[in-house]
Scaffold this motif. Structure first.
Motif, short mmCIF file in Angstrom:
data_model
loop_
_atom_site.label_atom_id
_atom_site.label_comp_id
_atom_site.label_asym_id
_atom_site.label_seq_id
_atom_site.Cartn_x
_atom_site.Cartn_y
_atom_site.Cartn_z
N LYS A 1 0.81 -1.22 0.00
CA LYS A 1 0.00 0.00 0.00
C LYS A 1 0.84 1.26 0.00
O LYS A 1 0.35 2.33 -0.26
CB LYS A 1 -0.80 0.07 1.30
CG LYS A 1 -1.95 -0.82 1.41
CD LYS A 1 -2.75 -0.36 2.66
CE LYS A 1 -3.71 -1.41 3.14
NZ LYS A 1 -3.08 -2.69 3.42
N LEU B 1 1.79 -1.01 -4.88
CA LEU B 1 0.48 -1.40 -5.39
C LEU B 1 0.17 -0.67 -6.71
O LEU B 1 -0.57 -1.17 -7.55
CB LEU B 1 -0.58 -1.08 -4.31
CG LEU B 1 -1.88 -1.87 -4.38
CD1 LEU B 1 -1.66 -3.36 -4.45
CD2 LEU B 1 -2.75 -1.54 -3.16
N ILE C 1 0.71 -2.80 -9.72
CA ILE C 1 -0.05 -4.04 -9.90
C ILE C 1 -1.25 -3.76 -10.80
O ILE C 1 -2.13 -2.96 -10.46
CB ILE C 1 -0.52 -4.60 -8.53
CG1 ILE C 1 0.66 -4.77 -7.56
CG2 ILE C 1 -1.28 -5.92 -8.71
CD1 ILE C 1 1.69 -5.80 -7.93
N GLU C 2 -1.26 -4.42 -11.95
CA GLU C 2 -2.39 -4.25 -12.86
C GLU C 2 -2.77 -5.60 -13.44
O GLU C 2 -2.21 -6.63 -13.04
CB GLU C 2 -2.06 -3.22 -13.94
CG GLU C 2 -0.74 -3.47 -14.59
CD GLU C 2 -0.34 -2.40 -15.58
OE1 GLU C 2 -1.02 -1.38 -15.72
OE2 GLU C 2 0.69 -2.61 -16.24
N LYS C 3 -3.67 -5.61 -14.37
CA LYS C 3 -4.21 -6.85 -14.92
C LYS C 3 -3.08 -7.78 -15.41
O LYS C 3 -2.19 -7.35 -16.13
CB LYS C 3 -5.16 -6.52 -16.08
CG LYS C 3 -5.97 -7.70 -16.53
CD LYS C 3 -7.09 -7.25 -17.45
CE LYS C 3 -7.74 -8.38 -18.24
NZ LYS C 3 -7.65 -9.70 -17.73
N GLU D 1 -6.06 -7.82 -1.94
CA GLU D 1 -5.69 -6.48 -2.41
C GLU D 1 -5.14 -6.52 -3.85
O GLU D 1 -5.50 -5.69 -4.68
CB GLU D 1 -4.57 -6.03 -1.48
CG GLU D 1 -4.40 -4.59 -1.18
CD GLU D 1 -3.45 -4.46 0.03
OE1 GLU D 1 -3.84 -3.79 0.99
OE2 GLU D 1 -2.31 -5.02 0.01
N VAL D 2 -4.26 -7.48 -4.14
CA VAL D 2 -3.71 -7.53 -5.50
C VAL D 2 -4.69 -8.17 -6.48
O VAL D 2 -4.74 -7.79 -7.66
CB VAL D 2 -2.31 -8.22 -5.58
CG1 VAL D 2 -1.27 -7.41 -4.83
CG2 VAL D 2 -2.34 -9.66 -5.08
N ARG E 1 -6.90 -5.83 -8.15
CA ARG E 1 -6.31 -5.12 -9.30
C ARG E 1 -6.08 -6.08 -10.46
O ARG E 1 -5.29 -5.81 -11.36
CB ARG E 1 -4.98 -4.47 -8.90
CG ARG E 1 -5.13 -3.10 -8.30
CD ARG E 1 -5.29 -3.16 -6.81
NE ARG E 1 -5.73 -1.91 -6.22
CZ ARG E 1 -6.23 -1.84 -5.00
NH1 ARG E 1 -6.38 -2.92 -4.24
NH2 ARG E 1 -6.63 -0.69 -4.51
N ASP E 2 -6.72 -7.26 -10.39
CA ASP E 2 -6.64 -8.27 -11.45
C ASP E 2 -5.27 -8.90 -11.67
O ASP E 2 -4.95 -9.36 -12.77
CB ASP E 2 -7.16 -7.71 -12.79
CG ASP E 2 -8.64 -7.44 -12.73
OD1 ASP E 2 -9.35 -8.25 -12.08
OD2 ASP E 2 -9.09 -6.43 -13.29
#
Ligand code: M6R
Length: 366
Positions: free
Chosen positions: A261, A265, A268-270, A293-294, A297-298
């Protein structure tokens, strides 16, 4: 000489059950009542007065030191600092004759580690070396030597040296705990009995490699991999990330999961692969929330978890289980799938597994 394996690294990964067994051999007392380390001769008075331990090393050996800190602090209740050797030697560390400096080096010839050892001795500290090479420079110059009996490690990427270094950290932790009366007989016996079972459990992890190959088929072209964990799992995450970088040339980073966080973070994406280590029962709930949490974000989450903590399967896309053991010993099992992951990624990307670009097995220059 590769015994039918495609690469030395794969051979050495598979040698770990034997290497761990040899490193334990003769060092565990009958009836699991404790450990016997005849090679360590620290005078009793110095043992009593010892108030600080420093562990210093480079690369993978440094990562073994990070695990060592947790182990020694939790078993022997002595404060431990861990330093990269090239930092330690130049930072004027506060050492005296009540300090124990543990240097860890597979080759025993790493220039910065050797210089850190000399600096420690110059300042009057007692030096204990953990090394794989008999009569190496580090072995010759230290006050005490605890050998890892991994056998020759040829691949540049360290595998069996790391797991046997971890075994030495358990032995040292138990030894110090014993000398200082820091651990009850019940817990000592439980850990020692579990140590004895490690070679068999490592073999069991090695037999379950197929999930990893599946993952590799899908993600060998990814740009980046993140490794997250808490406590001991964070230390293992760092080792997993280094392994992937050095042989597959994929960008990888390890984070203490609670730090996500605070910046990471954002990356972190798809479809970004996140390897989430969740072997520590005490921290399990916290890790589950980091996984959520991750996932939100996919990211694609591959978890490494201990049998018995199966709840992780609800959150992660894939889980690699390690057999149940005392949670302090989990790093020895958890690193195995990460070694295999790095190996298969490197093979899939046609990299020179045993001789990665720009690296040498032994770094004898600064
Ligand atoms: O021989 P040493 O243990 O002192 O070597 C330290 C590092 O150079 C070494 O662990 C390096 O990080 C490995 N290539 C990692 O796999």
């Amino acid at each position: 000489e590769k015994d039918g394996y495609a690469h030395f690294m794969l051979k050495e990964i598979h040698e770990q059950p034997r290497a761990i067994k040899d490193t334990l051999s003769g060092r565990i007392a009958a009836g699991d009542s404790g450990v016997t380390l005849k090679e360590i001769n620290i005078p009793e008075e110095q043992l009593r007065e010892m108030n600080k331990i420093f562990i210093t090393a480079c690369g993978t050996a440094y990562h073994a030191g990070l695990v060592g800190k947790h182990i020694i602090e939790s078993l022997a209740r002595i404060p431990v600092e861990v330093d990269i050797a090239s930092e330690f030697r130049y930072r004027n560390p506060l050492l005296d004759r009540n300090s124990l400096v543990i240097v860890v080096s597979q080759s025993g010839e790493t220039a910065d580690t050797l210089a850190a050892l000399r600096e420690a001795k110059r300042k009057g500290a007692r030096v204990l070396a953990v090394t794989n090479v008999v009569d190496s420079s580090v072995a010759r110059e230290a006050d005490d030597v605890l050998y890892t009996w991994a056998g020759p490690e040829i691949a540049v990427a360290s595998t069996k040296a790391y797991t046997t270094q971890l075994v030495c950290m358990y032995l040292i932790g138990l030894y110090l705990a014993q000398q200082r009366g820091a651990l009850g007989p019940g817990e000592t016996a439980e850990i020692v009995a579990e140590l004895r079972k490690l070679p068999g459990k490592v073999s069991a992890v090695l037999e379950n490699g197929s999930d990893i190959e599946n993952f590799v088929r899908q993600y060998s072209n990814c740009g980046s991999v993140f490794y997250i964990g808490r406590g001991l799992d964070h230390a293992v995450a760092m080792e997993g990330s280094l392994k992937l970088k050095e042989i597959s040339y994929i960008h990888a980073e390890a984070y203490a999961a609670g730090e996500l966080k605070h910046g990471t973070l954002a990356l972190i994406e798809k479809d970004v692969p996140v390897i989430a280590l969740a072997t520590q029962a005490d921290l399990f709930e916290k890790m589950l929330s980091n996984i959520k949490e991750v996932k939100a974000r996919d990211a694609v989450v591959v978890a490494v978890a201990m049998r018995g903590l199966e709840e992780v399967a609800k959150e992660a896309d894939q889980v690699m289980y390690i057999p149940r053991t005392h949670q302090v010993l989990a790093p020895v099992l958890a690193v195995i799938p990460l070694q295999l992951l790095a190996y298969h990624m490197a093979v899939a990307r046609n990299c020179d597994v045993d001789q990665p670009r720009n690296l040498a097995k032994s770094v004898t220059v600064e």
